[in-house]
Scaffold this motif. Structure first.
Motif, PDB file in Angstrom:
ATOM      1  N   PRO A 175      -4.121 -16.774 -29.446  1.00  0.00           N
ATOM      2  CA  PRO A 175      -4.467 -18.000 -30.190  1.00  0.00           C
ATOM      3  C   PRO A 175      -3.475 -18.377 -31.286  1.00  0.00           C
ATOM      4  CG  PRO A 175      -6.429 -16.697 -29.795  1.00  0.00           C
ATOM      5  CD  PRO A 175      -5.272 -15.851 -29.363  1.00  0.00           C
ATOM      6  N   PRO A 176      -3.019 -17.441 -32.155  1.00  0.00           N
ATOM      7  CA  PRO A 176      -2.039 -17.848 -33.170  1.00  0.00           C
ATOM      8  C   PRO A 176      -0.744 -18.377 -32.544  1.00  0.00           C
ATOM      9  CG  PRO A 176      -3.010 -15.739 -33.750  1.00  0.00           C
ATOM     10  CD  PRO A 176      -3.438 -16.033 -32.356  1.00  0.00           C
ATOM     11  N   LEU A 177      -0.275 -17.716 -31.482  1.00  0.00           N
ATOM     12  CA  LEU A 177       0.934 -18.195 -30.815  1.00  0.00           C
ATOM     13  C   LEU A 177       0.675 -19.542 -30.151  1.00  0.00           C
ATOM     14  CD1 LEU A 177       3.840 -17.827 -29.867  1.00  0.00           C
ATOM     15  CD2 LEU A 177       2.967 -16.480 -27.934  1.00  0.00           C
ATOM     16  N   GLN A 178      -0.508 -19.729 -29.551  1.00  0.00           N
ATOM     17  CA  GLN A 178      -0.853 -21.019 -28.942  1.00  0.00           C
ATOM     18  C   GLN A 178      -0.732 -22.147 -29.967  1.00  0.00           C
ATOM     19  OE1 GLN A 178      -2.318 -22.289 -25.704  1.00  0.00           O
ATOM     20  NE2 GLN A 178      -0.873 -20.664 -25.210  1.00  0.00           N
ATOM     21  N   GLN A 179      -1.210 -21.890 -31.159  1.00  0.00           N
ATOM     22  CA  GLN A 179      -1.145 -22.914 -32.196  1.00  0.00           C
ATOM     23  C   GLN A 179       0.303 -23.258 -32.541  1.00  0.00           C
ATOM     24  OE1 GLN A 179      -3.478 -21.944 -35.632  1.00  0.00           O
ATOM     25  NE2 GLN A 179      -2.993 -23.839 -36.727  1.00  0.00           N
ATOM     26  N   ARG A 180       1.137 -22.228 -32.629  1.00  0.00           N
ATOM     27  CA  ARG A 180       2.548 -22.481 -32.943  1.00  0.00           C
ATOM     28  C   ARG A 180       3.247 -23.188 -31.784  1.00  0.00           C
ATOM     29  NH1 ARG A 180       1.851 -17.363 -35.484  1.00  0.00           N
ATOM     30  NH2 ARG A 180       2.620 -16.219 -33.656  1.00  0.00           N
ATOM     31  N   LEU A 181       2.897 -22.819 -30.544  1.00  0.00           N
ATOM     32  CA  LEU A 181       3.501 -23.485 -29.386  1.00  0.00           C
ATOM     33  C   LEU A 181       3.099 -24.955 -29.326  1.00  0.00           C
ATOM     34  CD1 LEU A 181       3.079 -20.754 -26.605  1.00  0.00           C
ATOM     35  CD2 LEU A 181       5.207 -21.455 -27.709  1.00  0.00           C
ATOM     36  N   ARG A 182       1.860 -25.256 -29.644  1.00  0.00           N
ATOM     37  CA  ARG A 182       1.420 -26.662 -29.607  1.00  0.00           C
ATOM     38  C   ARG A 182       2.066 -27.457 -30.730  1.00  0.00           C
ATOM     39  NH1 ARG A 182      -4.785 -27.276 -27.492  1.00  0.00           N
ATOM     40  NH2 ARG A 182      -4.843 -25.440 -26.159  1.00  0.00           N
ATOM     41  N   SER A 183       2.276 -26.814 -31.859  1.00  0.00           N
ATOM     42  CA  SER A 183       2.992 -27.491 -32.948  1.00  0.00           C
ATOM     43  C   SER A 183       4.426 -27.789 -32.533  1.00  0.00           C
ATOM     44  CB  SER A 183       2.952 -26.624 -34.203  1.00  0.00           C
ATOM     45  OG  SER A 183       3.696 -27.210 -35.249  1.00  0.00           O
ATOM     46  N   LEU A 184       5.065 -26.818 -31.861  1.00  0.00           N
ATOM     47  CA  LEU A 184       6.420 -27.043 -31.359  1.00  0.00           C
ATOM     48  C   LEU A 184       6.418 -28.142 -30.308  1.00  0.00           C
ATOM     49  CD1 LEU A 184       9.408 -26.323 -30.996  1.00  0.00           C
ATOM     50  CD2 LEU A 184       8.687 -24.441 -29.483  1.00  0.00           C
ATOM     51  N   LEU A 185       5.419 -28.158 -29.453  1.00  0.00           N
ATOM     52  CA  LEU A 185       5.294 -29.192 -28.428  1.00  0.00           C
ATOM     53  C   LEU A 185       5.205 -30.576 -29.063  1.00  0.00           C
ATOM     54  CD1 LEU A 185       4.740 -30.290 -25.577  1.00  0.00           C
ATOM     55  CD2 LEU A 185       2.388 -29.477 -25.791  1.00  0.00           C
ATOM     56  N   ALA A 186       4.427 -30.701 -30.145  1.00  0.00           N
ATOM     57  CA  ALA A 186       4.311 -31.993 -30.835  1.00  0.00           C
ATOM     58  C   ALA A 186       5.653 -32.430 -31.404  1.00  0.00           C
ATOM     59  CB  ALA A 186       3.261 -31.891 -31.940  1.00  0.00           C
ATOM     60  N   THR A 187       6.409 -31.455 -31.922  1.00  0.00           N
ATOM     61  CA  THR A 187       7.737 -31.774 -32.467  1.00  0.00           C
ATOM     62  C   THR A 187       8.674 -32.263 -31.367  1.00  0.00           C
ATOM     63  OG1 THR A 187       7.478 -30.142 -34.227  1.00  0.00           O
ATOM     64  CG2 THR A 187       9.718 -30.822 -33.688  1.00  0.00           C
ATOM     65  N   LEU A 188       8.662 -31.572 -30.225  1.00  0.00           N
ATOM     66  CA  LEU A 188       9.548 -31.955 -29.118  1.00  0.00           C
ATOM     67  C   LEU A 188       9.161 -33.317 -28.556  1.00  0.00           C
ATOM     68  CD1 LEU A 188       9.826 -28.509 -27.261  1.00  0.00           C
ATOM     69  CD2 LEU A 188      11.416 -29.515 -28.902  1.00  0.00           C
ATOM     70  N   GLU A 189       7.854 -33.605 -28.512  1.00  0.00           N
ATOM     71  CA  GLU A 189       7.413 -34.923 -28.046  1.00  0.00           C
ATOM     72  C   GLU A 189       7.890 -36.011 -29.011  1.00  0.00           C
ATOM     73  OE1 GLU A 189       3.316 -37.376 -26.893  1.00  0.00           O
ATOM     74  OE2 GLU A 189       3.193 -35.311 -27.634  1.00  0.00           O
ATOM     75  N   LYS A 190       7.756 -35.755 -30.295  1.00  0.00           N
ATOM     76  CA  LYS A 190       8.178 -36.741 -31.299  1.00  0.00           C
ATOM     77  C   LYS A 190       9.676 -36.977 -31.225  1.00  0.00           C
ATOM     78  CE  LYS A 190       7.956 -37.672 -36.268  1.00  0.00           C
ATOM     79  NZ  LYS A 190       7.496 -37.150 -37.599  1.00  0.00           N
ATOM     80  N   GLU A 191      10.451 -35.903 -30.987  1.00  0.00           N
ATOM     81  CA  GLU A 191      11.907 -36.016 -30.921  1.00  0.00           C
ATOM     82  C   GLU A 191      12.380 -36.527 -29.565  1.00  0.00           C
ATOM     83  OE1 GLU A 191      13.303 -32.115 -31.732  1.00  0.00           O
ATOM     84  OE2 GLU A 191      12.858 -32.205 -33.893  1.00  0.00           O
ATOM     85  N   ARG A 192      11.467 -36.605 -28.605  1.00  0.00           N
ATOM     86  CA  ARG A 192      11.829 -36.950 -27.218  1.00  0.00           C
ATOM     87  C   ARG A 192      12.944 -36.015 -26.726  1.00  0.00           C
ATOM     88  NH1 ARG A 192      12.145 -43.390 -26.454  1.00  0.00           N
ATOM     89  NH2 ARG A 192      14.028 -43.169 -27.706  1.00  0.00           N
ATOM     90  N   PHE A 193      12.694 -34.736 -26.931  1.00  0.00           N
ATOM     91  CA  PHE A 193      13.699 -33.694 -26.723  1.00  0.00           C
ATOM     92  C   PHE A 193      14.091 -33.571 -25.254  1.00  0.00           C
ATOM     93  CE2 PHE A 193      14.653 -29.233 -25.672  1.00  0.00           C
ATOM     94  CZ  PHE A 193      15.747 -29.008 -26.485  1.00  0.00           C
ATOM     95  N   VAL A 194      15.391 -33.492 -24.998  1.00  0.00           N
ATOM     96  CA  VAL A 194      15.940 -33.242 -23.662  1.00  0.00           C
ATOM     97  C   VAL A 194      16.901 -32.063 -23.779  1.00  0.00           C
ATOM     98  CG1 VAL A 194      17.259 -34.147 -21.724  1.00  0.00           C
ATOM     99  CG2 VAL A 194      15.785 -35.681 -23.043  1.00  0.00           C
ATOM    100  N   PRO A 195      16.742 -30.994 -22.994  1.00  0.00           N
ATOM    101  CA  PRO A 195      17.709 -29.889 -23.045  1.00  0.00           C
ATOM    102  C   PRO A 195      19.114 -30.370 -22.711  1.00  0.00           C
ATOM    103  CG  PRO A 195      15.791 -29.306 -21.731  1.00  0.00           C
ATOM    104  CD  PRO A 195      15.680 -30.763 -22.004  1.00  0.00           C
ATOM    105  N   ALA A 196      20.101 -29.737 -23.306  1.00  0.00           N
ATOM    106  CA  ALA A 196      21.497 -30.154 -23.099  1.00  0.00           C
ATOM    107  C   ALA A 196      21.867 -30.144 -21.623  1.00  0.00           C
ATOM    108  CB  ALA A 196      22.425 -29.232 -23.890  1.00  0.00           C
ATOM    109  N   ALA A 197      21.308 -29.178 -20.855  1.00  0.00           N
ATOM    110  CA  ALA A 197      21.660 -29.074 -19.439  1.00  0.00           C
ATOM    111  C   ALA A 197      21.151 -30.252 -18.618  1.00  0.00           C
ATOM    112  CB  ALA A 197      21.094 -27.777 -18.863  1.00  0.00           C
ATOM    113  N   LEU A 198      20.161 -30.992 -19.133  1.00  0.00           N
ATOM    114  CA  LEU A 198      19.591 -32.108 -18.391  1.00  0.00           C
ATOM    115  C   LEU A 198      19.976 -33.465 -18.981  1.00  0.00           C
ATOM    116  CD1 LEU A 198      15.961 -30.785 -17.736  1.00  0.00           C
ATOM    117  CD2 LEU A 198      17.956 -30.651 -16.237  1.00  0.00           C
ATOM    118  N   ALA A 199      20.699 -33.448 -20.080  1.00  0.00           N
ATOM    119  CA  ALA A 199      21.012 -34.705 -20.763  1.00  0.00           C
ATOM    120  C   ALA A 199      22.278 -35.364 -20.269  1.00  0.00           C
ATOM    121  CB  ALA A 199      21.118 -34.458 -22.275  1.00  0.00           C
TER     122      ALA A 199
END
Length: 795
Positions: A583-607
């Motif tokens: 659960p604690p890691l899940q919370q941190r992963l979802r927070s990271l997910l929200a950040t990546l969604e906001k940034e519209r993150f694309v890995p360098a290998a796919l950009a």
């Protein structure tokens, strides 16, 4: 059960359904009835549409059970569950019954563990190879009468291995020596546990824990299968079920540096496909095993059988069972064929397993224990599955009509516009002119949406290659040695990737229109000759999870939130990456997910780079939103491409729910031909002048309503299981007096059902051994090897 009906455009994403059960009757029957009614309602909708077209829907997606529950049980609890019919199968161990085994329970037998004798060179009388070899024969002879699940077989290649034929003469000679050896007066102190230790004590051998000269160890075959790694659907290496490879894993670590130097050349040539013919390949395998055995640093005395039980009860039991020769019931193909007798198209399947789920649930370096491997088999599709009855591979999400071409010496030109990931970055770059390879495979990838409803696209298919190269050569703080080792073979062999085309079409089932995608991709490899399916399984274009989930895990590891592997998690003092249970890691992963969604993150290998279709920020934002919505709906992040979704879990059990999505590329019954396999046995080998005549018997399973019986009959042309023709192959090896294979011609099947083999026109004088095997539908498990003594004379 989740029913998704796709007709041209996307429908709303459904949440998990929960069956309501109440009142009278057993819970299990009510749950089954609820599941059946759910499927009936879905199929009724389809039938109404089909009725307007005047015919029935011909395609049903996914596999048989509507729910699968996996529960951790000890052998006593498993016996109780099987007897009360609350449990349909128990995986990993034999149940412990207090009385007789009920007649409706059947055992599934497979290779369980190698019984390995390890010698301690510092002990008196163990310093020289000759001393150890004599001691090994004495201990092997003493163990021969142990009985139970132990099978005396003092040779590392077993009858469960598909390469047993080319070693059968030496295996049978070793068994003869062990049987003919009398009891030795010498009694070395032995460390041995369990039933084998008790047997040695009864035989008068000194058995103890302190300062042993010899250790008797049982090495589970699943430990050897798991040692090489499983990364996002790649099971490496593709020769993982070969007997010679298991012998190498068992014995090479026990050799000194000089002996390993003698083993190395044969091993390297085998894993590189550096041979020009089957004869040369067989001699390399025999040379490898002989060098592994020569110093007697470790000796295989035999093996134990794994016995797993399942219910064959007329109403509540299961059928359509596939048993893997090395993994038993814990294999992907088992959950893709098994069905309940009462409700064969639906209903809940309840499985027990002997080990608790301890490994983290992540597809990179998790799912590494027995429950985890079964979980992965349920929720995810790999590109290929292990063939249950030999060392080959079954195309799963790859079209079986793939084309494989291989040549020794690297003479196949690689197109200049093919791409390869950059080491340390994963960014695709063009290969350029002048490159060659030893093999090329043309794959047709059967795409379908992931469980978060993201369509599988080119970026998903290519990104695993980028991942494998990105995580190589990184700084020590970011590199994971286990991931590096598991993906090393891909980096070593991959020369280039070229996308040929992508096809979009619509399949029509009655009035239901289902969109399909098919990608055709060429993969160029530095690998010589070998089995075509093993070459194809080396580095297939496929991803069991979408690129955005891979990227989320990478960013979590890169930012120090977790580690892919257990060892690296301990070293860095961070959690072992788990996508559901922390659960604690899940919370941190979802927070990271929200950040990546906001940034519209694309890995360098796919950009960018040489990728044909780079991922745009807009497309990435949509992917991150889909993943977020999935996590909100299901409470975890395990998005895969499989037919089942993780539904709920606790410390003792985990359950999965089927997804009946018509866009899923595999339908009911796709792998049924692997259930109840036929077996061919050689019954006669005789010489007729310059030819050898081989006769064989066919053993096949015949179904009568809900029961099965074994039928044995002479093997004849036209043999079939129902309407399915049985594919029959024969192999032979001719071995000279020095132990060298001189001929490996296949006997030819004649119209009268016999096989005919023409001997070489001229054989040097001396004695030869001819070994012949006949295989029905590729089934090499316990297939009888026929032998014939042949005298050569120069003509």
């Amino acid at each position: 059960m989740i029913v998704r009906q796709k007709i041209g455009v996307a429908s709303p994403r459904p949440g998990p359904e929960r069956l309501a059960t109440r009142g009278c009757g057993s819970y299990r029957r009510m749950a089954r009835l609820g599941a059946a009614l759910a499927l009936l309602a879905a199929m009724n909708l389809l039938a109404q549409q089909a009725a307007r077209a005047g015919h029935e829907v011909s395609y049903y997606p996914s596999f048989y059970p509507s729910e699968i529950t996996l529960e951790t049980l000890d052998p006593e609890g498993a016996a109780s569950g099987l007897q009360s019919m609350k449990l349909q199968a128990y995986l990993g161990a034999a149940p412990r019954f207090t009385g007789n085994v009920p007649v409706f329970l059947k055992s599934a037998e497979s290779l369980g563990a190698y019984v390995l004798l390890r010698f301690h060179p510092g002990a008196p009388g163990m310093a020289q190879p000759g001393q150890r070899c004599r001691a090994a024969e004495d201990v092997s002879a003493a163990l021969a009468g142990a009985g139970g699940d132990f099978v005396s077989h003092p040779f590392p290649i077993t009858p469960f291995d598909s390469d047993y034929l080319q070693h059968a003469d030496r295996a049978q000679a070793a068994l003869g020596r062990a049987k003919g050896r009398g009891q030795s007066a010498a009694r070395w102190k032995i460390q041995a546990r369990g039933t084998l230790g008790q047997h040695l004590i009864r035989a008068g051998w000194p058995v103890g824990e302190a300062d042993p000269a010899i250790t008797v160890e049982e090495v589970p075959v699943e430990r050897l299968m798991a040692a090489s790694g499983h990364v996002n659907g790649w099971l490496s290496p593709p020769w993982i079920k070969e007997g010679w490879f298991h012998a190498y894993q068992l014995l090479n670590p026990l050799l000194d540096a000089e002996a390993q130097g003698r083993v190395g050349p044969s091993y390297e040539r085998l894993v590189r496909g550096d041979f020009s013919s089957q004869v040369e390949r067989y001699n390399l395998e025999r040379s490898l095993v002989a060098e592994l055995m020569r110093p007697c640093s470790g000796v295989v005395a035999g093996y134990t059988m794994r016995r797993e039980y399942f219910s064959d009860e007329h109403t509540n039991g299961v059928e359509n069972i596939v048993i893997d020769s090395a993994l038993g019931l814990n294999t992907p193909i088992f959950v893709r064929t098994v069905k309940l007798k009462d409700y064969p198209w639906n209903g809940p399947l309840h499985l027990g397993i002997s080990q608790p789920a301890q490994a983290a649930w992540n597809p990179i370096a998790g799912f590494s224990d027995a429950p985890g491997r079964l979980m992965w088999a349920v929720i995810a599709d790999d590109a290929f599955m292990l063939q249950p009855y030999n060392a080959g591979w079954i195309p799963n999400r790859i079209d079986p009509g793939m084309d494989v071409k291989s040549e020794s010496g690297g003479k196949i030109p690689v197109p200049a516009d093919a791409v390869v990931p950059g080491r340390g970055t994963g960014v695709l770059q063009t290969v350029g002119p002048g490159k060659t390879s030893s093999a090329v495979v043309v794959y047709k990838v059967l795409a379908s949406p992931y469980l978060d409803d993201a369509d599988m696209e080119l970026a998903d298919i290519i990104y695993p290659y980028s991942f494998a190269f990105r995580w190589a050569g990184q700084a020590a703080g970011a590199r994971d040695p286990q991931v590096d080792a598991a993906t090393a073979l891909v980096r070593e062999r991959l020369v280039g990737i070229r996308v040929i085309n992508s096809e979009r079409h619509v399949d029509v089932y009655a009035d239901i229109k289902v969109p399909r995608s098919l990608y055709t991709i060429e993969v160029y490899l530095n690998h010589g000759r070998g089995d075509a399916d093993q070459i194809a399984a080396l580095a297939p274009p496929w991803s069991a999870v979408p690129w955005h989930l891979l990227a989320l895990m990478e960013e979590a590891v890169q930012r120090g939130l977790a580690a892919f592997s257990e060892a690296e998690a301990r070293r860095r003092n961070v959690p072992w990456l788990d996508l559901a249970r922390n659960p604690p890691l899940q919370q941190r992963l979802r927070s990271l997910l929200a950040t990546l969604e906001k940034e519209r993150f694309v890995p360098a290998a796919l950009a960018g780079g040489a990728l044909q279709q780079p991922v745009t920020p807009e497309a990435a934002e949509m992917r991150w939103a889909l993943l977020r919505e999935f996590a909100e709906t299901y409470g975890h992040l395990l998005v895969t491409n499989g037919p089942y979704v993780l539904k709920k879990w606790d410390d003792k059990s985990v359950s999965f729910e089927v997804v009946r999505d018509f866009r899923y590329a595999i339908g009911l019954g796709a792998f049924n031909t692997y259930a109840t396999p036929s077996l061919a046995r050689v019954t006669r080998v005789a010489r007729d002048k310059s030819q050898v005549i081989v006769e064989a018997e066919l053993q096949r399973m015949v179904q009568f309503q809900r029961d099965y019986r074994i039928v044995r009959e002479p093997l004849r042309k036209g043999a079939a299981r129902g309407f399915q023709p049985i594919v029959v192959q024969a192999r032979s090896v001719l071995i000279d007096a020095d132990g060298k294979v001189v001929e490996a011609a296949p006997p030819l099947w004649q119209e009268d059902g016999r096989f005919v083999l023409s001997l070489p026109r001229s054989l040097p004088e001396g004695g030869y051994t001819l070994a012949v095997g006949v295989y029905a539908d590729g089934n090499a498990v316990n297939a009888t090897v026929g032998t014939l003594r042949v005298e050569g004379s120069a003509r």
